[in-house]
Scaffold this motif. Structure first.
Motif, mmCIF file in Angstrom:
data_model
loop_
_atom_site.group_PDB
_atom_site.id
_atom_site.type_symbol
_atom_site.label_atom_id
_atom_site.label_comp_id
_atom_site.label_asym_id
_atom_site.label_seq_id
_atom_site.Cartn_x
_atom_site.Cartn_y
_atom_site.Cartn_z
ATOM 1 N N PHE A 274 -24.144 47.992 13.466
ATOM 2 C CA PHE A 274 -24.524 48.035 14.726
ATOM 3 C C PHE A 274 -22.873 48.250 16.300
ATOM 4 N N LYS A 275 -21.921 48.261 15.585
ATOM 5 C CA LYS A 275 -21.063 48.600 16.692
ATOM 6 C C LYS A 275 -21.480 49.349 17.654
ATOM 7 N N THR A 276 -21.591 50.360 17.435
ATOM 8 C CA THR A 276 -21.840 51.122 18.413
ATOM 9 C C THR A 276 -22.398 51.301 19.224
ATOM 10 N N PHE A 277 -23.970 50.002 18.950
ATOM 11 C CA PHE A 277 -24.994 49.965 19.635
ATOM 12 C C PHE A 277 -24.639 48.404 20.783
ATOM 13 N N SER A 278 -23.635 48.261 20.832
ATOM 14 C CA SER A 278 -22.808 46.600 21.403
ATOM 15 C C SER A 278 -21.871 46.489 22.531
ATOM 16 N N ALA A 279 -21.245 45.655 22.795
ATOM 17 C CA ALA A 279 -20.518 46.124 23.689
ATOM 18 C C ALA A 279 -19.102 47.103 22.643
ATOM 19 N N LYS A 280 -18.693 47.571 23.892
ATOM 20 C CA LYS A 280 -17.656 49.299 23.405
ATOM 21 C C LYS A 280 -16.239 47.569 22.227
ATOM 22 N N ASP A 281 -16.438 46.613 22.634
ATOM 23 C CA ASP A 281 -14.941 45.870 22.006
ATOM 24 C C ASP A 281 -15.616 45.070 21.189
ATOM 25 N N THR A 282 -16.795 45.044 20.849
ATOM 26 C CA THR A 282 -17.018 43.927 19.783
ATOM 27 C C THR A 282 -16.430 44.288 18.613
ATOM 28 N N SER A 283 -16.685 45.250 18.064
ATOM 29 C CA SER A 283 -15.781 45.547 16.962
ATOM 30 C C SER A 283 -13.837 44.352 16.828
ATOM 31 N N ARG B 240 -14.353 39.903 14.056
ATOM 32 C CA ARG B 240 -15.698 39.285 14.232
ATOM 33 C C ARG B 240 -16.401 40.526 13.712
ATOM 34 N N LEU B 241 -17.343 40.005 13.112
ATOM 35 C CA LEU B 241 -17.794 41.281 11.886
ATOM 36 C C LEU B 241 -19.218 41.938 12.984
ATOM 37 N N THR B 242 -19.423 43.027 12.716
ATOM 38 C CA THR B 242 -20.612 43.652 13.440
ATOM 39 C C THR B 242 -21.066 43.822 12.853
ATOM 40 N N ARG B 243 -21.804 43.680 12.059
ATOM 41 C CA ARG B 243 -23.090 44.103 11.123
ATOM 42 C C ARG B 243 -24.138 42.681 10.852
ATOM 43 N N ARG B 244 -25.396 43.327 11.646
ATOM 44 C CA ARG B 244 -26.373 42.564 11.132
ATOM 45 C C ARG B 244 -27.763 43.187 10.373
ATOM 46 N N PHE C 143 -28.273 38.903 17.163
ATOM 47 C CA PHE C 143 -27.476 40.273 17.847
ATOM 48 C C PHE C 143 -26.276 40.262 17.710
ATOM 49 N N LEU C 144 -25.604 41.339 18.405
ATOM 50 C CA LEU C 144 -24.597 41.520 19.095
ATOM 51 C C LEU C 144 -24.355 40.915 20.199
ATOM 52 N N HIS C 145 -22.789 40.966 21.693
ATOM 53 C CA HIS C 145 -23.341 41.505 21.744
ATOM 54 C C HIS C 145 -24.099 42.870 22.554
ATOM 55 N N ASN C 146 -24.211 42.815 24.052
ATOM 56 C CA ASN C 146 -25.197 43.207 24.543
ATOM 57 C C ASN C 146 -25.962 44.243 23.371
ATOM 58 N N GLN C 147 -25.973 44.363 22.539
ATOM 59 C CA GLN C 147 -27.226 44.840 21.513
ATOM 60 C C GLN C 147 -28.428 44.849 21.940
#
Length: 257
Positions: free
Chosen positions: A181-190, A199-203, A247-251
């Motif tokens: 879900f990296k495209t659904f969260s903050a730009k620098d999440t990945s 940090r993993l961006t999979r949920r 959930f990820l940051h900003n997700q």
């Protein structure tokens, strides 16, 4: 020292999020811009021997509200006798109410010191409210839309010229399961670094349901029968529930046009 589990609600519109933003050496400065900061300011008024530090089960981003969130805090009373949970609730709410802070403690419980609010949490659920106006009477300019005041910043009123309910229901199924879900969260999440590791961006989304919600919860002044040149308005309201262990940051940030 006694550990307390607090359940609380808040309107997040004016907050920069739940997590404290002002950091530094003890004693920490007050942080009225965040939910954690306001709760810690309120608890300090109880005159505990220790500096209170809130540990939440789930952090929310700026503008996100909470119907029910939880946190724990350790407190040592001046007389070494544990505070009564009812006193903890009333003391915190008294400060929040007098300070006109939109946070409400709904309950407090004395728990063992082995309890950890974040580690013991098994799931988080987010609710998104979507209210669609009949395209036949839709004005495409957002400033001309009727938005009930009690739903302002609490629901999304999209300006769709067309709305396909069946396609929405089918698309929602694609989110279920384990995905990146990296495209659904903050730009620098990945690229976040966590203890020196990427940090993993999979949920895993364990549940996603879309339920039609009744519109008769509000008065005719909130949802008018007529709009503009006596044209009848038809609203469709949906409650979208998304459940996951995390959930990820900003997700989970507020919906935007």
């Amino acid at each position: 020292m006694q550990r307390y589990l607090l359940t609380f609600s808040y309107i997040g519109t004016a907050f920069r999020g739940l997590q404290r933003q002002v950091t530094g050496a003890l004693p920490r400065q007050d942080d009225p811009s965040t939910v954690q900061g306001c709760l810690e300011m309120a608890i300090q008024r109880m005159q505990a021997k220790n500096m209170p530090y809130i540990v939440s089960s789930s952090r929310t981003d700026a503008g996100v509200h909470a119907l029910s969130n939880t946190c724990h805090v350790d407190l040592e009373s001046p007389d070494n006798e544990p505070y009564e949970p009812r006193y903890v609730t009333s003391s915190i709410n008294k400060f929040l109410c007098k300070s006109n802070i939109p946070i409400k403690i709904t309950s407090a419980f004395a728990v063992p010191e082995t309890f950890h609010c974040r580690h013991n949490a098994v799931k988080r659920t987010y609710l998104y409210k979507l209210i669609v106006i009949n395209p036949d009477v839709l004005t495409t300019h957002p400033l001309l839309q009727h938005v009930p005041i009690e739903l302002n910043e609490r629901a999304w009123f999209p300006t769709f010229t067309e709305f396909d309910e069946e396609s929405m229901m089918e698309a929602a199924k694609l989110f279920l399961g384990y995905h990146d879900f990296k495209t659904f969260s903050a730009k620098d999440t990945s690229y976040f670094k966590y203890h020196g590791k990427q940090r993993l961006t999979r949920r895993t989304i364990t549940k996603l349901s879309i339920e039609k919600s009744p519109m008769n919860l509000y008065s005719s002044y909130s949802m008018p029968t007529y709009y503009g040149f006596n044209r009848k308005v038809s609203y469709k309201s949906y409650d979208i529930y998304i459940e996951s262990a995390g959930f990820l940051h900003n997700q989970e940030g507020p919906l935007k046009d």
